[in-house]
Enzyme design. Structure first.
Site, PDB file in Angstrom:
ATOM      1  N   LYS A 122      38.780   2.838  40.439  1.00 37.23           N
ATOM      2  CA  LYS A 122      39.028   2.866  42.123  1.00 37.23           C
ATOM      3  C   LYS A 122      40.492   2.883  42.516  1.00 37.23           C
ATOM      4  O   LYS A 122      40.763   3.253  43.489  1.00 37.23           O
ATOM      5  CB  LYS A 122      38.293   1.791  42.803  1.00 37.23           C
ATOM      6  CG  LYS A 122      36.677   1.824  42.812  1.00 37.23           C
ATOM      7  CD  LYS A 122      36.120   0.958  43.469  1.00 37.23           C
ATOM      8  CE  LYS A 122      34.583   0.890  43.713  1.00 37.23           C
ATOM      9  NZ  LYS A 122      33.851  -0.198  44.200  1.00 37.23           N
ATOM     10  N   LYS A 206      29.619  10.724  37.801  1.00 34.25           N
ATOM     11  CA  LYS A 206      28.540  10.327  38.734  1.00 34.25           C
ATOM     12  C   LYS A 206      28.312  10.594  40.240  1.00 34.25           C
ATOM     13  O   LYS A 206      29.367  10.678  40.658  1.00 34.25           O
ATOM     14  CB  LYS A 206      28.162   8.903  38.365  1.00 34.25           C
ATOM     15  CG  LYS A 206      29.121   7.876  39.092  1.00 34.25           C
ATOM     16  CD  LYS A 206      28.883   6.513  39.279  1.00 34.25           C
ATOM     17  CE  LYS A 206      29.763   5.718  40.208  1.00 34.25           C
ATOM     18  NZ  LYS A 206      29.800   4.188  40.363  1.00 34.25           N
ATOM     19  N   LYS A 209      29.189   8.013  46.440  1.00 34.42           N
ATOM     20  CA  LYS A 209      29.327   7.632  48.072  1.00 34.42           C
ATOM     21  C   LYS A 209      30.815   8.317  48.357  1.00 34.42           C
ATOM     22  O   LYS A 209      31.002   8.852  49.372  1.00 34.42           O
ATOM     23  CB  LYS A 209      29.232   6.480  48.577  1.00 34.42           C
ATOM     24  CG  LYS A 209      27.852   5.740  48.646  1.00 34.42           C
ATOM     25  CD  LYS A 209      27.925   4.174  49.139  1.00 34.42           C
ATOM     26  CE  LYS A 209      26.808   3.687  48.452  1.00 34.42           C
ATOM     27  NZ  LYS A 209      26.908   2.038  48.520  1.00 34.42           N
TER      28      LYS A 209
HETATM   29  P1  TYM Z   1      26.693   0.415  45.088  1.00 33.79           P
HETATM   30  O1  TYM Z   1      26.573   0.371  46.601  1.00 33.79           O
HETATM   31  O2  TYM Z   1      27.617   1.248  44.441  1.00 33.79           O
HETATM   32  O3  TYM Z   1      25.429   1.198  44.310  1.00 33.79           O
HETATM   33  C1  TYM Z   1      24.118   0.483  44.686  1.00 33.79           C
HETATM   34  C2  TYM Z   1      23.255   0.942  43.734  1.00 33.79           C
HETATM   35  O4  TYM Z   1      22.961   2.093  43.332  1.00 33.79           O
HETATM   36  C3  TYM Z   1      23.253   2.322  41.929  1.00 33.79           C
HETATM   37  N1  TYM Z   1      23.853   3.562  41.507  1.00 33.79           N
HETATM   38  C4  TYM Z   1      23.533   4.628  40.893  1.00 33.79           C
HETATM   39  N2  TYM Z   1      22.349   4.673  40.027  1.00 33.79           N
HETATM   40  C5  TYM Z   1      22.286   5.820  39.345  1.00 33.79           C
HETATM   41  N3  TYM Z   1      22.977   6.870  39.544  1.00 33.79           N
HETATM   42  C6  TYM Z   1      24.195   6.804  40.295  1.00 33.79           C
HETATM   43  N4  TYM Z   1      24.988   7.936  40.303  1.00 33.79           N
HETATM   44  C7  TYM Z   1      24.383   5.894  40.849  1.00 33.79           C
HETATM   45  N5  TYM Z   1      25.483   5.457  42.011  1.00 33.79           N
HETATM   46  C8  TYM Z   1      24.969   3.965  42.267  1.00 33.79           C
HETATM   47  C9  TYM Z   1      24.276   1.328  41.643  1.00 33.79           C
HETATM   48  O5  TYM Z   1      24.239   0.754  40.348  1.00 33.79           O
HETATM   49  C10 TYM Z   1      23.731   0.060  42.530  1.00 33.79           C
HETATM   50  O6  TYM Z   1      22.393  -0.480  41.514  1.00 33.79           O
HETATM   51  N6  TYM Z   1      28.479  -3.617  42.880  1.00 33.79           N
HETATM   52  C11 TYM Z   1      27.385  -3.008  43.389  1.00 33.79           C
HETATM   53  C12 TYM Z   1      26.858  -4.071  44.561  1.00 33.79           C
HETATM   54  C13 TYM Z   1      26.590  -5.254  44.157  1.00 33.79           C
HETATM   55  C14 TYM Z   1      25.722  -5.910  43.541  1.00 33.79           C
HETATM   56  C15 TYM Z   1      25.739  -7.291  43.714  1.00 33.79           C
HETATM   57  C16 TYM Z   1      24.479  -5.080  42.639  1.00 33.79           C
HETATM   58  C17 TYM Z   1      27.209  -6.275  44.922  1.00 33.79           C
HETATM   59  N7  TYM Z   1      26.600  -7.626  44.420  1.00 33.79           N
HETATM   60  C18 TYM Z   1      24.627  -8.016  42.993  1.00 33.79           C
HETATM   61  C19 TYM Z   1      23.700  -6.186  42.018  1.00 33.79           C
HETATM   62  C20 TYM Z   1      23.900  -7.559  42.155  1.00 33.79           C
HETATM   63  C21 TYM Z   1      27.719  -1.590  43.929  1.00 33.79           C
HETATM   64  O7  TYM Z   1      28.912  -1.325  44.001  1.00 33.79           O
HETATM   65  O8  TYM Z   1      26.391  -0.868  44.190  1.00 33.79           O
END
Ligand code: TYM
Length: 344
Positions: A122, A206, A209
């Site tokens: 990032k 990947k 967003k």
């Molecule tokens: P975030 O908001 O980036 O993504 C949300 C969820 O979507 C999954 N994901 C994907 N899965 C498959 N292929 C992809 N291209 C892809 N892009 C995103 C992510 O793995 C996630 O499950 N750090 C986390 C948010 C968070 C969190 C937590 C998750 C904060 N606290 C506690 C679990 C437990 C995040 O940035 O997700």
């Protein structure tokens, strides 16, 4: 990373996960996370958070943050999460997340955070210009999970390292404060065909967003024409699909589209190739687009209807926050005692 201690956690099984309200939800979020959220609510107590405190580690337009938060909540429900069973709430509504994160900031080591690849991705070369919050982001994530003593966390593949860190923090806390088994060593739930959905423009990156190209992803709110057009334009190679999975190696874009088809249809990659092996993308892409539209159109319709009634979403979020607080408060109280804070 430190060795985790062999210790028994005897508390209840509980699921926690979160999604950041930092932009439109896409197919990767849906297949990697939301589909699993729905399946798990049938058999476990589930807590699904909209992690707005994580979102602001990168600047968010304040006027947009609240509506994005409601949009993620709507997506959970539209995908099939039942808010009368699972808890849905915004992270900032439960102050225990911030409080436990501070304690964990004092448990986690700088060396552990320096190894986090997402921070490096990032910030690129501009580490000095990144917020301190972005650096300690994974510590807040550990606090999210352990504030509820969650034992299982459904996420996509990209969260693996953050969940390893969560286990390290739990193990070190339990060890440092002589509280064996107080925090569980949480199990990541990453397996499954949608765990790593790749960009439609580049099979090595990947789906994200934050990708500047909207053509790289399918958004949950894309309409049928947009989905078909994005799939038609998805990058591929000229060869037909192979008959066997081994033939997908070194063909990342083809492997990604086959994997997406498999994840949506509930098939294995091989079953998809049994149907489409030997056929060209001219035939496969329209079939994939139709399947995707069939699956996503009802989700986006429900999402749109929910978004049209923000007061109802706020009611659900307030109810969820109250239920989340009720679980968190005794765990936080016990944590304060273990750390040695004065109890007044
Ligand atoms: P975030 O908001 O980036 O993504 C949300 C969820 O979507 C999954 N994901 C994907 N899965 C498959 N292929 C992809 N291209 C892809 N892009 C995103 C992510 O793995 C996630 O499950 N750090 C986390 C948010 C968070 C969190 C937590 C998750 C904060 N606290 C506690 C679990 C437990 C995040 O940035 O997700």
């Amino acid at each position: 990373m430190s060795e985790t201690l062999p210790e028994a956690y005897l508390g209840p099984q509980r699921v926690f996960s979160g999604v950041q309200p930092s932009g439109a939800l896409h197919l990767g979020n849906y297949l990697g996370a939301l589909v699993k959220f729905v399946a798990l609510q049938e058999r476990m107590e589930c807590i699904y958070c909209v992690v707005d405190m994580h979102a602001i580690t990168l600047w968010q337009d304040p006027a947009a943050l609240a509506s994005q938060t409601r949009e993620i909540a709507a997506a959970y429900i539209a995908a099939g999460v039942d808010p009368t069973r699972a808890i849905i709430f915004p992270q900032s509504a439960v102050s225990g997340h911030a409080e436990l994160a501070w304690i964990f900031n004092c448990v986690a080591r700088i060396g552990w955070l320096d190894r986090m690849t997402q921070f490096k991705e990032k910030t690129g070369k501009n580490k000095q210009g990144a917020s301190v919050g972005l650096y300690t982001y994974p510590v807040l994530q550990a606090a999210d999970i352990l504030l509820y003593k969650a034992t299982h966390v459904p996420v996509g593949e990209d969260q693996k390292q953050h969940l390893e860190l969560t286990r390290d923090i739990a193990g070190k806390f339990n060890n440092d404060f002589n509280a064996p088994g107080f925090f569980p060593l949480t199990e990541p739930m990453i397996e499954g065909p949608g765990a790593r959905v790749m960009s439609l423009r580049d099979g090595q990156a990947k789906m994200s967003k934050s990708d500047p190209s909207d053509q790289s992803r399918i958004n949950l709110l894309d309409d049928a024409d947009t989905i078909s057009q994005k799939i038609r334009r998805a990058r591929t190679d000229p060869a037909p699909l192979p008959e066997a999975v081994a033939g997908l190696s070194n063909r990342p874009e083809a492997a990604n589209l086959v994997g997406i088809y498999a994840a949506i249809a509930g098939m294995t990659d091989q079953q998809v190739l049994d149907r489409f092996g030997g056929k060209g993308f001219g035939e496969f892409k329209p079939a994939l687009a139709d399947l995707m539209v069939d699956r996503l159109a009802p989700v986006s319709d429900r999402m749109r209807r929910l978004i049209a009634d923000p007061a109802e979403i706020d009611r659900i979020l307030a109810d969820g926050a109250a239920r989340a607080r009720a679980i968190a408060e005794p765990i936080l109280e016990e944590t304060r005692r273990i750390v040695g804070y004065v109890k007044l």
